[in-house]
Design a protein around this motif. Structure first.
Motif, PDB file in Angstrom:
ATOM      1  N   GLU A  85       0.844  -1.191   0.000  1.00 27.82           N
ATOM      2  CA  GLU A  85       0.000   0.000   0.000  1.00 27.82           C
ATOM      3  C   GLU A  85       0.880   1.242   0.000  1.00 27.82           C
ATOM      4  N   TYR A  86       0.427   2.256  -0.723  1.00 34.09           N
ATOM      5  CA  TYR A  86       1.168   3.506  -0.820  1.00 34.09           C
ATOM      6  C   TYR A  86       0.210   4.674  -0.604  1.00 34.09           C
ATOM      7  N   PHE A  87       0.705   5.705   0.061  1.00 35.12           N
ATOM      8  CA  PHE A  87      -0.083   6.886   0.399  1.00 35.12           C
ATOM      9  C   PHE A  87       0.472   8.092  -0.350  1.00 35.12           C
ATOM     10  N   VAL A  88      -0.413   8.831  -1.006  1.00 32.97           N
ATOM     11  CA  VAL A  88      -0.001  10.052  -1.704  1.00 32.97           C
ATOM     12  C   VAL A  88      -0.861  11.206  -1.190  1.00 32.97           C
ATOM     13  N   PRO A  89      -0.323  12.429  -1.192  1.00 29.15           N
ATOM     14  CA  PRO A  89      -1.151  13.571  -0.789  1.00 29.15           C
ATOM     15  C   PRO A  89      -2.437  13.623  -1.594  1.00 29.15           C
ATOM     16  N   ARG A  90      -3.493  14.020  -0.932  1.00 29.03           N
ATOM     17  CA  ARG A  90      -4.813  13.995  -1.558  1.00 29.03           C
ATOM     18  C   ARG A  90      -4.845  14.739  -2.893  1.00 29.03           C
ATOM     19  N   GLU A  91      -4.110  15.836  -2.994  1.00 33.77           N
ATOM     20  CA  GLU A  91      -4.155  16.610  -4.237  1.00 33.77           C
ATOM     21  C   GLU A  91      -3.545  15.854  -5.415  1.00 33.77           C
TER      22      GLU A  91
ATOM     23  N   GLY B 260      -4.089  12.511  -5.802  1.00 35.86           N
ATOM     24  CA  GLY B 260      -4.792  11.238  -5.880  1.00 35.86           C
ATOM     25  C   GLY B 260      -5.140  10.814  -7.295  1.00 35.86           C
ATOM     26  N   ARG B 261      -5.717  11.710  -8.066  1.00 35.44           N
ATOM     27  CA  ARG B 261      -6.105  11.336  -9.427  1.00 35.44           C
ATOM     28  C   ARG B 261      -4.878  11.016 -10.274  1.00 35.44           C
ATOM     29  N   ALA B 262      -3.855  11.852 -10.211  1.00 39.21           N
ATOM     30  CA  ALA B 262      -2.662  11.615 -11.037  1.00 39.21           C
ATOM     31  C   ALA B 262      -1.992  10.301 -10.667  1.00 39.21           C
ATOM     32  N   ALA B 263      -1.963   9.978  -9.366  1.00 35.09           N
ATOM     33  CA  ALA B 263      -1.360   8.711  -8.939  1.00 35.09           C
ATOM     34  C   ALA B 263      -2.166   7.525  -9.459  1.00 35.09           C
ATOM     35  N   CYS B 264      -3.490   7.641  -9.416  1.00 30.01           N
ATOM     36  CA  CYS B 264      -4.329   6.569  -9.952  1.00 30.01           C
ATOM     37  C   CYS B 264      -4.125   6.405 -11.457  1.00 30.01           C
ATOM     38  N   GLU B 265      -4.007   7.518 -12.167  1.00 30.50           N
ATOM     39  CA  GLU B 265      -3.757   7.443 -13.610  1.00 30.50           C
ATOM     40  C   GLU B 265      -2.421   6.759 -13.894  1.00 30.50           C
ATOM     41  N   ALA B 266      -1.411   7.028 -13.072  1.00 29.50           N
ATOM     42  CA  ALA B 266      -0.112   6.383 -13.249  1.00 29.50           C
ATOM     43  C   ALA B 266      -0.226   4.873 -13.060  1.00 29.50           C
ATOM     44  N   LEU B 267      -1.020   4.447 -12.085  1.00 24.13           N
ATOM     45  CA  LEU B 267      -1.198   3.016 -11.860  1.00 24.13           C
ATOM     46  C   LEU B 267      -2.031   2.372 -12.965  1.00 24.13           C
TER      47      LEU B 267
ATOM     48  N   ARG C 263       6.616   7.813  -7.446  1.00 24.71           N
ATOM     49  CA  ARG C 263       7.650   8.677  -6.853  1.00 24.71           C
ATOM     50  C   ARG C 263       7.385  10.169  -7.074  1.00 24.71           C
ATOM     51  N   PRO C 264       6.921  10.599  -8.251  1.00 27.62           N
ATOM     52  CA  PRO C 264       6.670  12.044  -8.430  1.00 27.62           C
ATOM     53  C   PRO C 264       5.642  12.623  -7.454  1.00 27.62           C
ATOM     54  N   PHE C 265       4.858  11.739  -6.818  1.00 27.09           N
ATOM     55  CA  PHE C 265       3.804  12.201  -5.919  1.00 27.09           C
ATOM     56  C   PHE C 265       4.190  12.052  -4.446  1.00 27.09           C
ATOM     57  N   GLY C 266       5.464  11.712  -4.193  1.00 21.14           N
ATOM     58  CA  GLY C 266       5.931  11.603  -2.822  1.00 21.14           C
ATOM     59  C   GLY C 266       5.297  10.454  -2.058  1.00 21.14           C
ATOM     60  N   ALA C 267       5.089   9.314  -2.720  1.00 17.41           N
ATOM     61  CA  ALA C 267       4.386   8.193  -2.100  1.00 17.41           C
ATOM     62  C   ALA C 267       5.141   7.646  -0.891  1.00 17.41           C
ATOM     63  N   ARG C 268       4.385   7.372   0.160  1.00 24.66           N
ATOM     64  CA  ARG C 268       4.914   6.725   1.359  1.00 24.66           C
ATOM     65  C   ARG C 268       4.308   5.325   1.466  1.00 24.66           C
ATOM     66  N   PRO C 269       5.104   4.291   1.660  1.00 31.32           N
ATOM     67  CA  PRO C 269       4.553   2.942   1.774  1.00 31.32           C
ATOM     68  C   PRO C 269       3.959   2.686   3.155  1.00 31.32           C
ATOM     69  N   HIS C 270       3.027   1.762   3.216  1.00 31.57           N
ATOM     70  CA  HIS C 270       2.533   1.270   4.501  1.00 31.57           C
ATOM     71  C   HIS C 270       3.664   0.495   5.169  1.00 31.57           C
ATOM     72  N   TRP C 271       3.952   0.825   6.433  1.00 26.96           N
ATOM     73  CA  TRP C 271       5.095   0.243   7.133  1.00 26.96           C
ATOM     74  C   TRP C 271       4.970  -1.258   7.340  1.00 26.96           C
TER      75      TRP C 271
ATOM     76  N   PHE D 205       7.223  -3.467   0.473  1.00 24.31           N
ATOM     77  CA  PHE D 205       7.722  -2.333  -0.310  1.00 24.31           C
ATOM     78  C   PHE D 205       9.228  -2.459  -0.409  1.00 24.31           C
ATOM     79  N   THR D 206       9.827  -1.712  -1.338  1.00 16.60           N
ATOM     80  CA  THR D 206      11.276  -1.769  -1.516  1.00 16.60           C
ATOM     81  C   THR D 206      11.947  -0.419  -1.320  1.00 16.60           C
ATOM     82  N   THR D 207      11.180   0.640  -1.095  1.00 17.00           N
ATOM     83  CA  THR D 207      11.750   1.971  -0.875  1.00 17.00           C
ATOM     84  C   THR D 207      12.676   1.943   0.329  1.00 17.00           C
TER      85      THR D 207
END
Length: 422
Positions: A294-300, A302-309, A369-377, A381-383
């Motif tokens: 799981e990865y968390f991106v700032p709400r603003e 959200g759409r761009a991150a979903c499009e990337a996936l 990565r462009p959206f500053g994604a943080r993985p669920h601890w 994940f590999t970050t």
């Protein structure tokens, strides 16, 4: 105090714990004795983490036999208050007791089998744009430091915001103080045939439409939307959910899976603890054969991150059982994935093929990565630590906190070196 033979495995079966000894202390004093006498020690909860966060080659401490009771710390006239609960208690045991006394937590994770200490230590969450993670319910911690000393942190303590999401780096948590509120009822309606266009026309409006909203997807299409509404609040879009139709029979998020393990749907009201999780406490969650990321991106973003996936759907889908899009309200906890602002959580339930999943994760992480994604601890994940330090402004402060609570490094392990302390 009893010692058990190792080895143990995690819930998913992909992690074998290397501990030479496994202890089940019955008192806090016994926990202190084990910790102070061990060169390396970790606490182990429900084993629902999908990585080696709780692994050690020396001593594991299980807290399910600990003689610690639920105690009321404070109660306000409006029905809210604070309870001290055993850290090793699973939510599935805690929440029915709360409900019997007319009390509720603000939210729950999708499954109730996880322990309070493990969930709050990793920033685990439910869904809802106004709802913080489970960690935001924490009003205090009681933990055993590596020297065996017992530390109690409460609201107003300068260390508490850094200690709540601690990843097991500070000590063994014996008790957690949780904020509660008056009980409430929830109804769940599942909607089908939501289009990407309708979702992306206003992602915020969809996720804000009820108390808790989960959008399930295979990243080719939206497969279902689970809308959980408080019965004492107005549901923004119940009759026409952005063009989607309400399901007329119970619907699983996994294709061809049995619906008996799900909490009730079809708009049937029930108590908060019987609706906010996706899965019933008495059943194995999901199919029981899976891995998760799981990865968390700032709400603003959200759409761009979903499009990337969506652009990776062809790579993702052969390994994916289901994806889930949720929202989590921001907080000020140092290592919370929602620290600093509201986030969109992008969840993956994988088939149990860890080599293939691990090989794919760098592609997903590069896309996010462009959206500053943080993985669920607590998930795969590999970050690495260097990149994650840039995502968490209080990393240096957390490392200093670890040095104070664990100067001899008893709680350090490969996971912490790889992700936070390295």
């Amino acid at each position: 105090m009893t010692a058990l033979d190792a080895p143990l495995r995690n819930w998913a079966g992909n992690v074998g714990y290397r501990a030479a000894r496994v202890h089940r202390p019955r008192t806090v004093a016994e926990v202190q004795e084990v910790v102070a006498g061990s060169e390396r020690v970790k606490a182990l909860g429900s084993r629902h983490c999908f990585n080696d966060i709780a692994d050690t080659d020396a001593d594991l401490v299980l807290l399910d036999d600990l003689d610690v009771r639920v105690e009321l710390a404070s109660a306000d006239p409006d029905g809210s208050g604070v309870l001290w609960v055993p850290g090793g208690m699973p939510y599935s045991r805690l929440v029915p007791e709360l409900a019997r006394h007319g009390r509720a937590l603000h939210n729950l994770a999708s499954l109730p089998h996880i322990t309070v200490a493990g969930a709050t230590a990793t920033g685990t969450h439910g869904s809802g744009s106004r709802n913080g993670s489970l960690s935001t319910s924490v009003a205090g911690l009681e933990l055993v430091r590596s020297d065996g000393g017992l530390v109690v942190l409460e609201a107003g303590d300068a260390d508490l915001p850094g200690a709540v999401v601690h990843l097991g780096a500070l000590g063994v948590v014996t008790r957690v103080a949780l904020r509660f509120q008056p009980t409430f009822d929830v109804r769940t309606t599942v909607y089908l045939d939501l289009t990407w266009d309708a979702l992306f026309a206003d992602l915020g409006a969809v996720t804000d439409a009820a108390y808790s909203v989960s959008v399930f997807t295979d990243w080719h299409r939206v497969t279902s939307v689970w809308v959980k509404s408080r019965t004492d609040e107005v549901d923004v879009a119940r009759e026409d959910f952005f063009g989607a139709r309400a399901a007329t029979e119970p619907t699983h998020m996994l294709r061809d899976a049995a619906v008996e393990n799900l909490t009730d749907q079809l708009d049937l009201p029930g108590e908060w603890h019987e609706r906010l999780p996706h899965f019933r406490a008495e059943f194995t969650p999901s199919r029981g054969e899976e891995l998760q990321s799981e990865y968390f991106v700032p709400r603003e973003h959200g759409r761009a991150a979903c499009e990337a996936l969506r652009g990776l759907a062809g790579r993702i889908s052969p390994l994916l059982q289901v994806g889930e899009i949720r929202t989590v309200a921001g907080d000020e906890l140092w290592l919370s994935p929602a620290s600093g602002g509201d986030v969109v959580a992008l969840h993956f339930t994988w088939v149990p093929d860890e080599p293939a999943v691990t090989a794919l994760l760098p592609e997903i992480e590069a896309a996010l990565r462009p959206f500053g994604a943080r993985p669920h601890w607590g998930k795969l994940f590999t970050t690495g630590a260097a990149e994650l330090a840039g995502r968490y402004p209080r990393t240096a402060d957390f490392r200093a906190l670890v040095d104070r609570y664990d100067p001899r490094g008893a709680f350090r392990n490969d996971y912490l070196e790889r992700t936070v302390l390295g």
